[in-house]
Design a protein around this motif. Structure first.
Motif, PDB file in Angstrom:
ATOM      1  N   SER A 181      41.743  18.462  22.113  1.00  9.06           N
ATOM      2  CA  SER A 181      40.393  17.981  22.354  1.00  9.06           C
ATOM      3  C   SER A 181      40.041  18.092  23.825  1.00  9.06           C
ATOM      4  CB  SER A 181      40.288  16.530  21.916  1.00  9.06           C
ATOM      5  OG  SER A 181      38.989  16.069  22.150  1.00  9.06           O
ATOM      6  N   GLY A 182      38.800  18.450  24.116  1.00  4.87           N
ATOM      7  CA  GLY A 182      38.349  18.469  25.498  1.00  4.87           C
ATOM      8  C   GLY A 182      38.003  17.060  25.944  1.00  4.87           C
ATOM      9  N   VAL A 183      37.744  16.899  27.241  1.00  5.94           N
ATOM     10  CA  VAL A 183      37.314  15.597  27.755  1.00  5.94           C
ATOM     11  C   VAL A 183      35.970  15.236  27.124  1.00  5.94           C
ATOM     12  CG1 VAL A 183      36.605  14.342  29.826  1.00  5.94           C
ATOM     13  CG2 VAL A 183      38.581  15.878  29.898  1.00  5.94           C
ATOM     14  N   PHE A 184      35.097  16.258  26.979  1.00  2.96           N
ATOM     15  CA  PHE A 184      33.861  16.004  26.231  1.00  2.96           C
ATOM     16  C   PHE A 184      33.820  16.896  25.000  1.00  2.96           C
ATOM     17  CE2 PHE A 184      32.821  19.041  29.574  1.00  2.96           C
ATOM     18  CZ  PHE A 184      32.153  20.037  28.893  1.00  2.96           C
ATOM     19  N   LYS A 224      36.957  10.558  15.387  1.00  2.03           N
ATOM     20  CA  LYS A 224      37.991  11.591  15.317  1.00  2.03           C
ATOM     21  C   LYS A 224      38.182  12.242  16.698  1.00  2.03           C
ATOM     22  CE  LYS A 224      37.770  15.879  13.473  1.00  2.03           C
ATOM     23  NZ  LYS A 224      37.101  16.797  12.534  1.00  2.03           N
ATOM     24  N   CYS A 225      37.071  12.563  17.348  1.00  2.34           N
ATOM     25  CA  CYS A 225      37.148  13.184  18.681  1.00  2.34           C
ATOM     26  C   CYS A 225      37.814  12.237  19.676  1.00  2.34           C
ATOM     27  CB  CYS A 225      35.755  13.542  19.197  1.00  2.34           C
ATOM     28  SG  CYS A 225      34.952  14.842  18.259  1.00  2.34           S
ATOM     29  N   ALA A 246      39.020  12.737  23.413  1.00  3.81           N
ATOM     30  CA  ALA A 246      37.723  12.898  24.087  1.00  3.81           C
ATOM     31  C   ALA A 246      37.283  11.577  24.716  1.00  3.81           C
ATOM     32  CB  ALA A 246      36.675  13.373  23.086  1.00  3.81           C
ATOM     33  N   LYS A 247      36.687  11.665  25.904  1.00  2.00           N
ATOM     34  CA  LYS A 247      36.169  10.467  26.583  1.00  2.00           C
ATOM     35  C   LYS A 247      34.648  10.426  26.504  1.00  2.00           C
ATOM     36  CE  LYS A 247      40.244   9.678  28.428  1.00  2.00           C
ATOM     37  NZ  LYS A 247      41.114   8.874  27.592  1.00  2.00           N
ATOM     38  N   GLU A 248      34.062  11.604  26.323  1.00  2.00           N
ATOM     39  CA  GLU A 248      32.606  11.706  26.341  1.00  2.00           C
ATOM     40  C   GLU A 248      32.143  12.493  25.122  1.00  2.00           C
ATOM     41  OE1 GLU A 248      30.842  12.911  30.116  1.00  2.00           O
ATOM     42  OE2 GLU A 248      29.611  14.358  29.054  1.00  2.00           O
ATOM     43  N   ILE A 249      31.064  12.008  24.517  1.00  2.00           N
ATOM     44  CA  ILE A 249      30.517  12.674  23.344  1.00  2.00           C
ATOM     45  C   ILE A 249      29.108  13.141  23.671  1.00  2.00           C
ATOM     46  CG2 ILE A 249      29.578  12.151  21.040  1.00  2.00           C
ATOM     47  CD1 ILE A 249      32.559  12.690  21.069  1.00  2.00           C
ATOM     48  N   ILE A 250      28.790  14.360  23.275  1.00  2.00           N
ATOM     49  CA  ILE A 250      27.438  14.868  23.479  1.00  2.00           C
ATOM     50  C   ILE A 250      26.793  15.048  22.108  1.00  2.00           C
ATOM     51  CG2 ILE A 250      26.032  16.680  24.526  1.00  2.00           C
ATOM     52  CD1 ILE A 250      28.599  17.276  26.270  1.00  2.00           C
TER      53      ILE A 250
END
Ligand code: SAH
Ligand code: SF4
Ligand code: F3S
Length: 417
Positions: free
Chosen positions: A128-131, A170-171, A176-180
């Motif tokens: 997973s990416g940071v966002f 899930k992310c 992941a720390k940030e969701i867009i």
């Protein structure tokens, strides 16, 4: 078996490609670092401008040569261009094994399974990416006169709140720390009477989620409650992408944007009054049919007056099916180029001037990449900030004192806590 996914287009496509990647990894395939090493190549396409389609054709030209050398190569095209020009792509590039439109992506597993040897045991997942992107709405029914998206992505559909929460969780579990949150116009999100403001409140309750961003907000229907929620909710980034397209009412009307420049300006002022540190960026189309020098000057003046944090400037590109396609594309390429460069230069000066206010300020940043001793991060305003670090701090939130600013980024020194 190794696969490679090439993505052209907007975040919607990036999100779709992520899903394709997740699926193929779960089937035991491996990601190829280079397209030339892949046994399965997928091209995810965009139709928003001719240049995006041109990119796809060049890629397919090169892929055709690769196929000549390696007849066992499996190749498929997905996405927006596959949706509206699938037949002609199949005819022109006979070597393709499948073509699947953006609206048919749910059929991807069924289609591709015929071609792949599954690895069986190993069920890998994408790191997973940071966002990470989470799609909250599919399609669009605004029919801006220049835009092909409603024709290729179909009518507007909101994803259920439960699905969005599950996907976000899930992310976050994967790091992941940030969701867009993604939609062509998130302001019109509505699922069983939960609107976008309601959705934001729900998503922000998820434990471990540090930041929420979203795009795109259409200026025609930006509710006051949403402005208040962005102002009050600490998890929501102080960043809004608010495409203006033009500041000439004549052009805006012909674009079917459903607002005037006066209304747009009032909205920007209201947002800035309620959310003091907000960063507003915008999209502009240059050279829409009938755009005169005076129309362009209005846009240039508006950019100077409203001072956007950044502008994405596109030269008008006639798209089949759209209502503007019937209008004469009467602004010459030379004039489009000239207006584009004048506006871009001015916009860069303004962004740099705005970034100047950050000198000596201490910014809380989330690090999303690390290379060669440099961390790449963003503050809540979504401005890129670089700083030196002996350690890879990807995923961490730290404080950086800003020492230098540029048009599209800043740099500084990390504060030891
Ligand atoms: N739903 C978003 C935009 C999606 S497309 C919105 O309404 O803001 C992203 C940007 O591409 C648009 O904002 C517009 O500036 C640009 N664009 C869309 N169609 C175009 C065309 N035919 N020619 C040039 N630019 C275009
Ligand atoms: Fe295109 Fe307009 Fe829909 Fe945006 S709102 S995707 S510009 S039709
Ligand atoms: Fe996005 Fe391009 Fe499709 S902008 S929705 S990938 S046409």
């Amino acid at each position: 078996m190794k696969f490679f996914v090439e993505t052209i287009g907007c975040q919607m496509n990036v999100n779709d490609s992520d899903k394709i990647t997740d699926y193929l990894l779960s089937e035991g395939l491996e990601y190829a670092d280079d397209v030339l090493q892949a046994d399965l190549v997928i091209l995810n396409t965009c139709s928003v401008r001719f240049s995006a389609e041109h990119k796809a054709y060049s890629f397919l030209g090169r892929l055709s040569e690769q196929k000549d050398k390696n007849p066992r190569l499996i190749a498929g095209v997905v996405g927006c261009m596959a949706q509206y020009a699938g037949k002609s792509i199949k005819n022109r590039f006979k070597f393709l094994d499948f073509v699947l439109g953006a609206k048919e992506l749910d059929k991807f597993a069924g289609v591709v399974s015929k071609f792949i040897e599954t690895g069986g045991v190993r069920k890998a997942t994408r790191k997973s990416g940071v966002f990470e992107y989470v799609t909250i709405m599919r399609g669009c029914e605004n029919f801006c006169s220049y835009c092909i998206v409603p024709y290729v992505r179909g009518p507007e559909q909101s994803v259920s709140v439960d699905e969005i929460l599950a996907e976000t969780e899930k992310c976050v579990k994967r790091g992941a720390k940030e969701i867009i949150l993604l939609g062509q116009n998130v302001n019109s999100y509505n699922y069983k009477n939960i609107d976008f403001t309601g959705l934001l409140k729900e998503v922000s309750l998820i434990n471990g989620l540090e930041r929420i961003r979203f795009m795109t907000n259409h200026p025609k229907d930006f509710p006051d409650e949403l402005i208040d929620e962005i102002a009050a909710n600490d998890k929501i980034c102080k960043y809004i992408h608010l495409p203006m397209q033009s500041a000439s009412d004549y052009v805006l009307n012909r674009m079917n944007r459903k607002y005037t420049y006066g209304k747009y300006k009032l909205l920007v002022e209201k947002i800035r009054n309620k959310i003091p540190r907000i960063n507003i960026t915008s999209d502009i189309i240059i050279g829409f049919p009938g755009e005169t020098d005076d129309d362009f000057k209005e846009t240039l003046r508006a950019a100077e007056d409203l001072k956007f944090g950044g502008l994405f400037i596109f030269k008008y590109s006639p798209r089949p099916n759209t209502s503007a396609y019937k209008l004469k594309d009467d602004v010459s390429t030379a004039v489009k180029k000239e207006r584009h460069s004048v506006l871009l230069e001015r916009s860069n000066e303004i962004s740099k001037e705005l970034n100047g206010y950050y000198i000596n300020s201490e910014e809380k940043v989330l690090v999303d990449a690390y290379a060669n001793g440099i961390c790449e991060s963003r503050n809540s305003q979504n401005i890129k900030i670089f700083f030196n670090s002996a350690k890879d701090l990807t995923g961490k939130t730290v404080t950086v004192k800003i020492t230098k600013v540029f048009a599209n980024s800043m740099s500084g020194d990390m504060r030891e806590n």
